[in-house]
Design a protein around this motif. Structure first.
Motif, mmCIF file in Angstrom:
data_model
loop_
_atom_site.group_PDB
_atom_site.id
_atom_site.type_symbol
_atom_site.label_atom_id
_atom_site.label_comp_id
_atom_site.label_asym_id
_atom_site.label_seq_id
_atom_site.Cartn_x
_atom_site.Cartn_y
_atom_site.Cartn_z
ATOM 1 N N ASP A 267 0.841 -1.203 0.000
ATOM 2 C CA ASP A 267 0.000 0.000 0.000
ATOM 3 C C ASP A 267 0.872 1.248 0.000
ATOM 4 O O ASP A 267 2.063 1.197 0.357
ATOM 5 C CB ASP A 267 -0.919 0.000 1.222
ATOM 6 C CG ASP A 267 -2.118 0.930 1.034
ATOM 7 O OD1 ASP A 267 -2.303 1.439 -0.082
ATOM 8 O OD2 ASP A 267 -2.853 1.143 2.011
ATOM 9 N N VAL A 268 0.266 2.378 -0.421
ATOM 10 C CA VAL A 268 0.918 3.689 -0.428
ATOM 11 C C VAL A 268 0.048 4.673 0.332
ATOM 12 O O VAL A 268 -1.179 4.695 0.166
ATOM 13 C CB VAL A 268 1.140 4.187 -1.872
ATOM 14 C CG1 VAL A 268 1.595 5.643 -1.877
ATOM 15 C CG2 VAL A 268 2.173 3.326 -2.577
ATOM 16 N N ASN A 269 0.661 5.490 1.153
ATOM 17 C CA ASN A 269 -0.047 6.546 1.889
ATOM 18 C C ASN A 269 0.820 7.803 1.939
ATOM 19 O O ASN A 269 2.046 7.717 1.895
ATOM 20 C CB ASN A 269 -0.363 6.071 3.315
ATOM 21 C CG ASN A 269 -1.540 5.113 3.338
ATOM 22 O OD1 ASN A 269 -2.662 5.508 3.064
ATOM 23 N ND2 ASN A 269 -1.259 3.844 3.630
ATOM 24 N N PRO A 270 0.206 9.007 2.052
ATOM 25 C CA PRO A 270 -1.244 9.251 2.084
ATOM 26 C C PRO A 270 -1.841 9.232 0.676
ATOM 27 O O PRO A 270 -1.132 9.383 -0.312
ATOM 28 C CB PRO A 270 -1.327 10.642 2.689
ATOM 29 C CG PRO A 270 -0.072 11.314 2.223
ATOM 30 C CD PRO A 270 0.990 10.252 2.215
ATOM 31 N N LYS A 271 -3.164 9.052 0.634
ATOM 32 C CA LYS A 271 -3.904 9.091 -0.621
ATOM 33 C C LYS A 271 -4.730 10.374 -0.630
ATOM 34 O O LYS A 271 -5.585 10.581 0.230
ATOM 35 C CB LYS A 271 -4.810 7.868 -0.761
ATOM 36 C CG LYS A 271 -4.058 6.539 -0.869
ATOM 37 C CD LYS A 271 -5.042 5.392 -1.006
ATOM 38 C CE LYS A 271 -4.338 4.060 -1.224
ATOM 39 N NZ LYS A 271 -3.492 3.664 -0.096
ATOM 40 N N LYS A 272 -4.456 11.248 -1.628
ATOM 41 C CA LYS A 272 -5.171 12.530 -1.701
ATOM 42 C C LYS A 272 -5.509 12.837 -3.158
ATOM 43 O O LYS A 272 -4.899 12.276 -4.074
ATOM 44 C CB LYS A 272 -4.301 13.654 -1.124
ATOM 45 C CG LYS A 272 -3.926 13.462 0.334
ATOM 46 C CD LYS A 272 -3.306 14.709 0.940
ATOM 47 C CE LYS A 272 -1.979 15.063 0.312
ATOM 48 N NZ LYS A 272 -1.335 16.226 1.004
#
Length: 495
Positions: A267-272
């Motif tokens: 997963d990758v964060n943050p998602k905006k």
């Protein structure tokens, strides 16, 4: 259908077992007749009991008389080698029995006529009978017991390799087959952390027990045990036969498991919806051993190592996709996972501050690489160092040195680049200590002024004599970048 097969198997084993027993010791499925004289009504005493041992042990079958008398004729007969019975003794050893040297009649007191068998062999398994030959009627003055001999080593196999490394959720099996001889069938059962399925199949000569499991992470550093023991199944119930269950336990342990897994839950964060320069994207992945991470801007082809990347002001006003690759290596096999995140940095709403006109010409999106001579470093898929020297006067002849992160030495390499062009290169290296020979082919591109040398490797290990081939391995593509002063090359061999 499975239940019917199991019942049929049990009946077949019971029938085969019954054919091996002397008539006076065959299994009766009915309960004992209350009117049959019990063993304590006989003039024999210290009656032999069923026993189970591993081959090589010494066994004593007890037998004696209630009171010493010159009229007793205490006779031992074995039914292991002869279904009709082979005589062993009449108070003392008699005849020329092939195993006579391993038989002893014990007289530790005037009542005792026990039989001792030394260095027990697998073929000794069977029934042994003690009787008073002078009693009337004789069939009321005899008693027999089973010797079950277990092979010294079971034959066990497993789909788990010698290292014990297994993949999470992988399917594996363990099984053991144990040879035995005797009138009482041993049981084998698997135990340990589950869940797992198991099955046992018994004959009159061996017992097989197998298990199958899907590995879970809870099984890390754990093993399973296969236990051999006895129960009351198929025990004789005649009045002149021992009825005890042999006290015997033997445990075999399977290979210890070390559970590994490739990248999961990537997963990758943050998602905006929109991002700003200076925002940091973090890539996470559940993997063991810990993975290596590499980011790539799919629009600019820029590469970044590590699990984080900081968004650049140069990306403002563009819609770009960022790819994060997570990768680890298990038992020589690479496992990788990719996750993508769209990054949009909107243009500034205020006019930018007027800056002095720069005379620097921005680098083109795509351009040829410069002379490849010099130091290069790769962090993906593993760290490697490369030092190159090209001779432009010899049509791109190349010498150099190469070292992997795990090596303590530099390896000489030799090859050639295209004359007056540096977008393709090929070279070879031979590793010491029979590791093998590797061939390398690479392509170099300059994207927005950043040079990237992509190299693929084919390795060949040394085979055994007489034409047995070694192993050929194709590696994941290496991505080299200019060392920029972070690597000092040793003296490169001259042409």
């Amino acid at each position: 259908m499975k239940a019917l097969l199991a019942v049929s198997l049990l009946l077949l084993v019971a029938h085969s077992l019954a054919k091996q027993l002397p008539k006076s010791g065959r299994t009766k499925l009915a309960a004992r007749d209350p009117g049959t004289p019990g063993q304590y009504n006989l003039d024999l005493d210290r009656l032999p009991q069923n026993v189970a041992v591993v081959e090589g042990a010494t066994v004593v079958f007890s037998c004696g008389v209630e009171a010493p008398s010159n009229s007793h004729s205490i006779q031992w007969t074995e039914f292991a080698s002869n279904p009709n019975g082979a005589p062993i003794s009449d108070n003392e050893l008699v005849g020329n029995h092939p195993q006579r040297d391993r038989y002893t009649i014990l007289h530790r007191d005037p009542h005792e006529y026990s039989l001792q068998i030394s260095a027990v062999r697998l073929a000794d398994g069977g029934y042994y009978q003690c009787r008073n030959g002078q009693a009337s009627p004789p069939n009321k003055r005899q008693h027999q017991a089973s010797l079950t001999v277990i092979a010294s080593q079971p034959n066990c196999t497993s789909t788990i390799g010698d290292s014990g490394v297994v993949l999470d959720l992988a399917y594996h099996t363990n099984d053991c087959i144990l040879n035995y001889r005797g009138g009482i069938i041993p049981n084998k059962t698997w135990s340990g952390i589950g869940p797992f399925n198991q099955l046992q199949v018994s004959t009159t000569e061996n017992v097989w027990a197998g298990m199958a499991l899907n590995v879970t992470r809870a099984m890390d550093t754990r093993a399973h045990q296969c236990t051999t023991f006895f129960t009351g199944h198929f025990l004789p119930v005649d009045a002149d036969s021992a009825e005890n269950v042999p006290t015997f336990t033997r445990v075999f342990q399977s290979k210890q498991m070390f559970v590994y897994w490739g990248p999961q839950n990537h997963d990758v964060n943050p998602k905006k919806d929109t991002y700003e320069a200076g925002d940091v994207l973090t890539c996470t992945s559940d993997a063991f051993p810990d993975p290596l991470y590499q980011w790539q801007n799919m629009r600019t082809n820029e590469i970044f190592t590590g699990n984080t990347v900081t968004l650049s002001e140069a990306w403002r006003g563009f819609n770009q996709t960022m790819r994060c690759q997570s990768q680890n290596t298990i038992e020589g096999t690479n496992y990788a996972s990719n996750v993508f995140q769209v990054v949009y940095m909107p243009p500034l709403t205020e006019p930018p501050t007027t800056l002095p006109t720069t005379t620097t010409t921005p680098p083109p999106p795509v351009a040829p690489c410069r002379d490849l001579t010099g130091p290069w470093i790769s962090d993906s898929p593993t760290r490697a160092s490369l030092c190159v020297r090209l001779d432009l006067n010899q049509n791109g002849a190349m010498t150099g040195l190469l070292k992997n992160a795990t090596d303590t030495y530099w390896v000489d390499i030799v090859g050639r680049a295209q004359a007056d062009k540096f977008d393709q290169i090929g070279f070879n290296g031979i590793w010491p200590v029979n590791i093998g020979v590797s061939s390398f082919v690479g392509e170099c591109h300059r994207c927005f002024g950043v040079e990237q040398l992509l190299v693929n490797v084919v390795s060949k290990t040394k085979g055994e004599p007489c034409g047995t081939p070694g192993r050929t391995q194709y590696t994941t593509q290496y991505s080299f970048r200019r060392a920029d002063g972070t690597l000092t090359c040793p003296n490169i061999p001259t042409f």
